[in-house]
Design a protein around this motif. Structure first.
Motif, mmCIF file in Angstrom:
data_model
loop_
_atom_site.group_PDB
_atom_site.id
_atom_site.type_symbol
_atom_site.label_atom_id
_atom_site.label_comp_id
_atom_site.label_asym_id
_atom_site.label_seq_id
_atom_site.Cartn_x
_atom_site.Cartn_y
_atom_site.Cartn_z
ATOM 1 N N ARG A 78 0.969 4.045 -3.050
ATOM 2 C CA ARG A 78 0.408 5.449 -2.920
ATOM 3 C C ARG A 78 1.606 6.469 -2.946
ATOM 4 N NH1 ARG A 78 -1.820 6.895 3.343
ATOM 5 N NH2 ARG A 78 0.489 6.498 3.836
ATOM 6 N N CYS A 79 2.906 6.189 -2.493
ATOM 7 C CA CYS A 79 4.071 7.175 -2.781
ATOM 8 C C CYS A 79 4.513 6.835 -4.197
ATOM 9 C CB CYS A 79 5.002 6.834 -1.721
ATOM 10 S SG CYS A 79 4.565 7.095 -0.044
ATOM 11 N N LEU A 116 9.735 1.816 3.078
ATOM 12 C CA LEU A 116 9.506 1.423 1.452
ATOM 13 C C LEU A 116 10.531 0.753 0.909
ATOM 14 C CD1 LEU A 116 8.562 5.206 0.394
ATOM 15 C CD2 LEU A 116 6.924 3.374 0.602
ATOM 16 N N ARG A 127 0.853 -1.244 0.087
ATOM 17 C CA ARG A 127 -0.063 -0.031 0.079
ATOM 18 C C ARG A 127 0.812 1.161 0.120
ATOM 19 N NH1 ARG A 127 -4.271 0.287 4.474
ATOM 20 N NH2 ARG A 127 -5.058 -1.609 3.292
ATOM 21 N N GLU A 128 1.844 1.338 0.852
ATOM 22 C CA GLU A 128 2.734 2.383 0.804
ATOM 23 C C GLU A 128 3.518 2.514 -0.404
ATOM 24 O OE1 GLU A 128 3.471 4.928 3.522
ATOM 25 O OE2 GLU A 128 1.499 4.052 3.610
ATOM 26 N N GLU A 129 4.190 1.573 -1.055
ATOM 27 C CA GLU A 129 4.720 1.696 -2.465
ATOM 28 C C GLU A 129 3.564 2.390 -3.427
ATOM 29 O OE1 GLU A 129 7.240 -0.701 -0.021
ATOM 30 O OE2 GLU A 129 5.003 -0.910 -0.464
ATOM 31 N N ARG A 162 9.129 6.540 5.661
ATOM 32 C CA ARG A 162 8.519 5.618 5.340
ATOM 33 C C ARG A 162 9.177 4.441 5.212
ATOM 34 N NH1 ARG A 162 5.515 9.849 3.727
ATOM 35 N NH2 ARG A 162 3.207 9.875 4.224
#
Length: 322
Positions: free
Chosen positions: A66-67, A178, A62-64, A176
Protein backbone atom coordinates in the motif's frame (compact mmCIF):
# COMPACT_ATOMS: atom_id res chain seq x y z
CA UNK A 1 30.49 9.36 14.86
CA UNK A 2 27.06 10.50 16.09
CA UNK A 3 23.86 9.17 14.54
CA UNK A 4 23.01 12.66 13.24
CA UNK A 5 26.33 12.77 11.43
CA UNK A 6 25.87 9.32 9.89
CA UNK A 7 22.41 10.26 8.63
CA UNK A 8 23.72 13.54 7.20
CA UNK A 9 26.57 11.79 5.39
CA UNK A 10 24.19 9.22 3.92
CA UNK A 11 21.88 11.95 2.60
CA UNK A 12 24.86 13.78 1.14
CA UNK A 13 25.80 10.50 -0.51
CA UNK A 14 22.37 10.47 -2.15
CA UNK A 15 22.95 14.04 -3.37
CA UNK A 16 26.36 13.07 -4.78
CA UNK A 17 24.97 10.11 -6.72
CA UNK A 18 21.95 12.04 -7.99
CA UNK A 19 24.21 14.94 -8.98
CA UNK A 20 26.45 12.60 -10.96
CA UNK A 21 23.42 11.08 -12.71
CA UNK A 22 23.00 14.14 -14.96
CA UNK A 23 26.18 13.38 -16.88
CA UNK A 24 25.22 9.70 -17.30
CA UNK A 25 21.64 10.45 -18.30
CA UNK A 26 22.62 13.21 -20.73
CA UNK A 27 24.50 10.71 -22.89
CA UNK A 28 21.73 8.09 -22.72
CA UNK A 29 18.72 10.32 -23.36
CA UNK A 30 19.85 11.24 -26.88
CA UNK A 31 19.90 7.59 -27.98
CA UNK A 32 17.37 5.87 -25.69
CA UNK A 33 14.66 8.44 -24.97
CA UNK A 34 13.03 9.55 -21.73
CA UNK A 35 10.41 6.83 -21.13
CA UNK A 36 12.56 3.86 -22.23
CA UNK A 37 15.44 5.10 -20.07
CA UNK A 38 13.18 5.46 -17.03
CA UNK A 39 11.65 2.02 -17.70
CA UNK A 40 15.04 0.30 -17.95
CA UNK A 41 16.39 2.17 -14.94
CA UNK A 42 13.44 1.08 -12.82
CA UNK A 43 13.52 -2.48 -14.20
CA UNK A 44 17.19 -2.90 -13.31
CA UNK A 45 16.53 -1.59 -9.82
CA UNK A 46 13.54 -3.91 -9.40
CA UNK A 47 15.59 -6.97 -10.41
CA UNK A 48 18.37 -6.07 -7.97
CA UNK A 49 15.91 -5.45 -5.15
CA UNK A 50 14.05 -8.70 -5.89
CA UNK A 51 17.34 -10.50 -5.26
CA UNK A 52 17.87 -8.54 -2.01
CA UNK A 53 14.33 -9.36 -0.86
CA UNK A 54 14.81 -13.05 -1.65
CA UNK A 55 18.23 -13.38 -0.01
CA UNK A 56 17.38 -11.40 3.13
CA UNK A 57 13.79 -12.69 3.34
CA UNK A 58 12.53 -9.13 3.51
CA UNK A 59 8.84 -8.64 4.03
CA UNK A 60 6.57 -7.52 1.19
CA UNK A 61 3.22 -7.46 2.94
CA UNK A 62 0.04 -5.45 2.73
CA UNK A 63 1.55 -2.32 4.31
CA UNK A 64 4.62 -2.41 2.06
CA UNK A 65 2.36 -2.80 -0.99
CA UNK A 66 0.00 0.00 0.00
CA UNK A 67 2.70 2.51 0.98
CA UNK A 68 4.98 1.38 -1.85
CA UNK A 69 2.34 2.14 -4.47
CA UNK A 70 1.76 5.62 -3.03
CA UNK A 71 5.45 6.48 -2.77
CA UNK A 72 6.22 4.75 -6.08
CA UNK A 73 3.69 6.88 -7.94
CA UNK A 74 5.02 10.10 -6.42
CA UNK A 75 8.65 9.14 -7.13
CA UNK A 76 7.81 8.25 -10.74
CA UNK A 77 5.95 11.55 -11.11
CA UNK A 78 9.01 13.46 -9.86
CA UNK A 79 11.32 11.79 -12.38
CA UNK A 80 8.92 12.24 -15.30
CA UNK A 81 8.04 15.86 -14.53
CA UNK A 82 11.62 16.86 -13.92
CA UNK A 83 13.02 15.12 -17.00
CA UNK A 84 10.45 16.54 -19.39
CA UNK A 85 10.64 19.93 -17.66
CA UNK A 86 14.42 20.22 -17.95
CA UNK A 87 14.11 19.49 -21.69
CA UNK A 88 11.87 22.54 -22.10
CA UNK A 89 13.57 25.18 -19.98
CA UNK A 90 17.00 26.65 -19.24
CA UNK A 91 19.42 25.10 -16.78
CA UNK A 92 19.25 28.24 -14.65
CA UNK A 93 15.48 28.20 -14.35
CA UNK A 94 15.34 24.42 -13.80
CA UNK A 95 17.99 24.46 -11.08
CA UNK A 96 16.36 27.32 -9.24
CA UNK A 97 12.82 25.92 -9.48
CA UNK A 98 13.68 22.37 -8.34
CA UNK A 99 15.70 23.79 -5.44
CA UNK A 100 12.51 25.37 -4.10
CA UNK A 101 11.94 21.93 -2.57
CA UNK A 102 14.28 23.12 0.18
CA UNK A 103 11.74 25.78 1.14
CA UNK A 104 8.56 23.81 0.38
CA UNK A 105 9.39 20.72 2.45
CA UNK A 106 9.55 22.50 5.85
CA UNK A 107 6.16 24.02 5.07
CA UNK A 108 4.63 20.63 4.23
CA UNK A 109 6.19 19.04 7.29
CA UNK A 110 4.97 21.88 9.49
CA UNK A 111 1.40 21.28 8.31
CA UNK A 112 1.66 17.52 8.90
CA UNK A 113 3.35 17.75 12.30
CA UNK A 114 1.68 21.00 13.36
CA UNK A 115 5.05 22.31 14.48
CA UNK A 116 7.16 24.88 12.67
CA UNK A 117 10.89 25.40 12.39
CA UNK A 118 12.20 28.84 13.39
CA UNK A 119 12.49 31.58 10.73
CA UNK A 120 16.27 31.13 10.74
CA UNK A 121 15.87 27.75 9.00
CA UNK A 122 13.90 29.31 6.16
CA UNK A 123 16.52 32.07 5.91
CA UNK A 124 19.25 29.43 5.64
CA UNK A 125 17.24 27.54 3.00
CA UNK A 126 16.80 30.77 1.03
CA UNK A 127 20.58 31.32 1.09
CA UNK A 128 21.00 27.84 -0.38
CA UNK A 129 18.38 28.55 -3.08
CA UNK A 130 20.16 31.77 -4.06
CA UNK A 131 23.36 29.73 -4.23
CA UNK A 132 21.69 27.27 -6.60
CA UNK A 133 20.52 30.16 -8.80
CA UNK A 134 24.11 31.39 -9.10
CA UNK A 135 25.61 27.92 -9.49
CA UNK A 136 23.41 26.82 -12.38
CA UNK A 137 23.85 30.06 -14.33
CA UNK A 138 25.68 29.61 -17.62
CA UNK A 139 29.30 28.94 -16.67
CA UNK A 140 28.93 31.31 -13.76
CA UNK A 141 28.01 34.17 -16.09
CA UNK A 142 25.21 36.71 -15.95
CA UNK A 143 21.89 35.38 -14.67
CA UNK A 144 19.21 35.61 -17.34
CA UNK A 145 15.61 34.57 -16.63
CA UNK A 146 12.87 34.51 -19.20
CA UNK A 147 9.10 34.37 -19.11
CA UNK A 148 8.06 31.01 -17.56
CA UNK A 149 7.01 28.39 -20.11
CA UNK A 150 5.60 24.86 -19.91
CA UNK A 151 9.05 23.47 -18.99
CA UNK A 152 9.29 25.82 -16.01
CA UNK A 153 5.83 24.78 -14.85
CA UNK A 154 6.73 21.08 -15.10
CA UNK A 155 9.90 21.58 -13.03
CA UNK A 156 7.95 23.61 -10.46
CA UNK A 157 5.41 20.78 -10.28
CA UNK A 158 8.31 18.34 -9.74
CA UNK A 159 9.57 20.49 -6.83
CA UNK A 160 6.11 20.46 -5.21
CA UNK A 161 5.73 16.69 -5.64
CA UNK A 162 9.25 16.07 -4.33
CA UNK A 163 8.55 18.12 -1.19
CA UNK A 164 5.39 16.09 -0.59
CA UNK A 165 7.26 12.84 -1.34
CA UNK A 166 10.02 13.50 1.20
CA UNK A 167 7.44 14.51 3.82
CA UNK A 168 5.40 11.37 3.09
CA UNK A 169 8.44 9.11 3.43
CA UNK A 170 9.11 10.53 6.90
CA UNK A 171 5.52 10.07 7.96
CA UNK A 172 4.91 6.53 6.71
CA UNK A 173 8.23 5.16 7.95
CA UNK A 174 7.64 6.58 11.43
CA UNK A 175 4.01 5.58 11.85
CA UNK A 176 4.04 2.10 10.28
CA UNK A 177 5.95 -1.14 10.80
CA UNK A 178 7.55 -1.30 7.35
CA UNK A 179 10.41 -3.29 5.85
CA UNK A 180 12.26 -0.67 3.81
CA UNK A 181 13.68 -3.27 1.43
CA UNK A 182 10.21 -4.56 0.58
CA UNK A 183 8.84 -1.02 0.40
CA UNK A 184 11.54 0.07 -2.06
CA UNK A 185 11.07 -3.06 -4.17
CA UNK A 186 7.39 -2.23 -4.61
CA UNK A 187 8.27 1.33 -5.68
CA UNK A 188 10.78 0.20 -8.31
CA UNK A 189 8.57 -2.61 -9.67
CA UNK A 190 5.70 -0.15 -10.05
CA UNK A 191 7.91 2.36 -11.86
CA UNK A 192 9.25 -0.31 -14.23
CA UNK A 193 5.73 -1.46 -15.14
CA UNK A 194 4.38 2.08 -15.49
CA UNK A 195 7.07 3.45 -17.81
CA UNK A 196 7.17 0.25 -19.88
CA UNK A 197 3.42 0.42 -20.49
CA UNK A 198 3.75 4.06 -21.56
CA UNK A 199 6.26 3.24 -24.33
CA UNK A 200 6.64 -0.53 -24.92
CA UNK A 201 8.00 -0.05 -28.45
CA UNK A 202 10.69 2.35 -27.28
CA UNK A 203 11.74 -0.04 -24.51
CA UNK A 204 12.02 -2.94 -26.99
CA UNK A 205 14.15 -0.88 -29.37
CA UNK A 206 16.40 0.29 -26.53
CA UNK A 207 16.94 -3.27 -25.33
CA UNK A 208 17.72 -4.49 -28.84
CA UNK A 209 20.17 -1.74 -29.80
CA UNK A 210 21.85 -0.59 -26.57
CA UNK A 211 25.64 -0.85 -26.60
CA UNK A 212 27.71 -2.25 -23.69
CA UNK A 213 28.58 1.31 -22.65
CA UNK A 214 24.93 2.31 -22.62
CA UNK A 215 24.03 -0.75 -20.56
CA UNK A 216 26.75 0.28 -18.08
CA UNK A 217 25.17 3.73 -17.80
CA UNK A 218 21.72 2.21 -17.29
CA UNK A 219 23.13 -0.10 -14.61
CA UNK A 220 24.63 2.89 -12.80
CA UNK A 221 21.32 4.75 -12.86
CA UNK A 222 19.48 1.63 -11.69
CA UNK A 223 21.80 0.50 -8.90
CA UNK A 224 23.31 3.77 -7.75
CA UNK A 225 20.68 6.39 -8.46
CA UNK A 226 17.63 4.22 -7.76
CA UNK A 227 18.33 1.25 -5.46
CA UNK A 228 20.90 2.90 -3.22
CA UNK A 229 19.24 6.34 -3.36
CA UNK A 230 15.71 5.14 -2.58
CA UNK A 231 16.84 2.84 0.25
CA UNK A 232 19.19 5.41 1.75
CA UNK A 233 16.64 8.22 1.52
CA UNK A 234 13.92 6.16 3.24
CA UNK A 235 16.32 4.96 5.95
CA UNK A 236 17.71 8.44 6.63
CA UNK A 237 14.40 10.36 6.60
CA UNK A 238 13.10 7.84 9.16
CA UNK A 239 15.87 9.06 11.49
CA UNK A 240 15.76 12.83 10.94
CA UNK A 241 13.28 15.49 9.88
CA UNK A 242 12.02 15.83 6.32
CA UNK A 243 13.15 19.48 6.37
CA UNK A 244 16.72 18.55 7.23
CA UNK A 245 16.74 15.78 4.63
CA UNK A 246 15.46 18.18 1.96
CA UNK A 247 18.16 20.71 2.82
CA UNK A 248 20.91 18.11 2.43
CA UNK A 249 19.42 16.63 -0.75
CA UNK A 250 19.24 20.20 -2.07
CA UNK A 251 23.03 20.17 -2.46
CA UNK A 252 22.52 17.94 -5.51
CA UNK A 253 23.13 20.79 -8.05
CA UNK A 254 26.49 21.47 -6.38
CA UNK A 255 27.65 17.91 -7.03
CA UNK A 256 26.19 17.97 -10.54
CA UNK A 257 28.36 20.98 -11.36
CA UNK A 258 31.43 19.47 -9.68
CA UNK A 259 31.07 16.30 -11.74
CA UNK A 260 30.63 18.42 -14.88
CA UNK A 261 33.77 20.41 -14.06
CA UNK A 262 35.93 17.42 -13.09
CA UNK A 263 34.73 14.88 -15.68
CA UNK A 264 32.91 16.89 -18.32
CA UNK A 265 35.47 19.65 -18.81
CA UNK A 266 33.01 22.42 -17.91
CA UNK A 267 34.15 25.73 -16.40
CA UNK A 268 32.95 27.27 -13.14
CA UNK A 269 33.00 31.09 -13.23
CA UNK A 270 33.10 33.54 -10.30
CA UNK A 271 29.32 33.62 -9.80
CA UNK A 272 29.19 29.84 -9.92
CA UNK A 273 31.90 29.59 -7.28
CA UNK A 274 30.03 32.08 -5.10
CA UNK A 275 26.90 29.98 -5.54
CA UNK A 276 28.73 26.87 -4.36
CA UNK A 277 29.91 28.72 -1.24
CA UNK A 278 26.36 29.93 -0.51
CA UNK A 279 24.94 26.40 -0.88
CA UNK A 280 27.47 25.03 1.59
CA UNK A 281 26.97 27.94 4.01
CA UNK A 282 23.18 27.77 3.84
CA UNK A 283 23.17 24.01 4.31
CA UNK A 284 25.51 24.15 7.32
CA UNK A 285 23.47 26.96 8.88
CA UNK A 286 20.19 25.17 8.29
CA UNK A 287 21.53 21.92 9.77
CA UNK A 288 22.52 23.74 12.95
CA UNK A 289 19.17 25.53 13.25
CA UNK A 290 17.23 22.29 12.73
CA UNK A 291 19.34 20.38 15.27
CA UNK A 292 18.97 23.08 17.94
CA UNK A 293 15.22 23.35 17.30
CA UNK A 294 14.85 19.59 17.77
CA UNK A 295 16.78 19.75 21.05
CA UNK A 296 14.78 22.75 22.34
CA UNK A 297 11.43 21.12 21.67
CA UNK A 298 12.68 17.90 23.27
CA UNK A 299 11.19 15.80 20.47
CA UNK A 300 12.71 12.31 20.83
CA UNK A 301 14.42 11.03 17.73
CA UNK A 302 12.55 8.13 16.12
CA UNK A 303 13.95 4.73 17.08
CA UNK A 304 15.40 2.45 14.44
CA UNK A 305 12.75 0.54 12.52
CA UNK A 306 12.05 -3.13 13.01
CA UNK A 307 13.90 -3.94 9.80
CA UNK A 308 16.66 -1.29 9.52
CA UNK A 309 18.46 -1.07 6.21
CA UNK A 310 21.97 0.36 6.27
CA UNK A 311 24.00 1.44 3.29
CA UNK A 312 25.89 -1.84 3.29
CA UNK A 313 22.64 -3.80 3.04
CA UNK A 314 21.76 -2.49 -0.37
CA UNK A 315 22.81 -0.18 -3.17
CA UNK A 316 21.82 3.91 -3.41
CA UNK A 317 18.30 9.06 -8.19
CA UNK A 318 14.98 11.66 -8.37
CA UNK A 319 13.96 14.55 -8.49
CA UNK A 320 15.48 12.59 -8.70
CA UNK A 321 16.68 11.47 -11.45
CA UNK A 322 17.04 10.69 -15.03
Amino acid sequence: MTRDRRVDLLLLGVAVVWGSSYLAAKVLLDVVGVLPLLALRYAGAAVALAAVVAVTRARVGREELRCGVLLGLSQAAILALETYGVAGTSATNAGLLISLTILLTPGFEGIVRRSWLPPAFFAAALVAVVGVALLVSASGGRLVFRVPNHGDLLVLAAAVVRAGHVTAIGRVTRTRDLDLRGLTFVQTALGAALFTVLDPGGVSRAVAHASPGQWAGIAYLALGCSVFAFLAQSWAVHRTSAARASLLLGTEPLFAVLVGVLLGGELLGPLGALGAVLILAGTAWGQRVERLARVRTAVPEPPPGPHPVVAADGPRPTSGRA
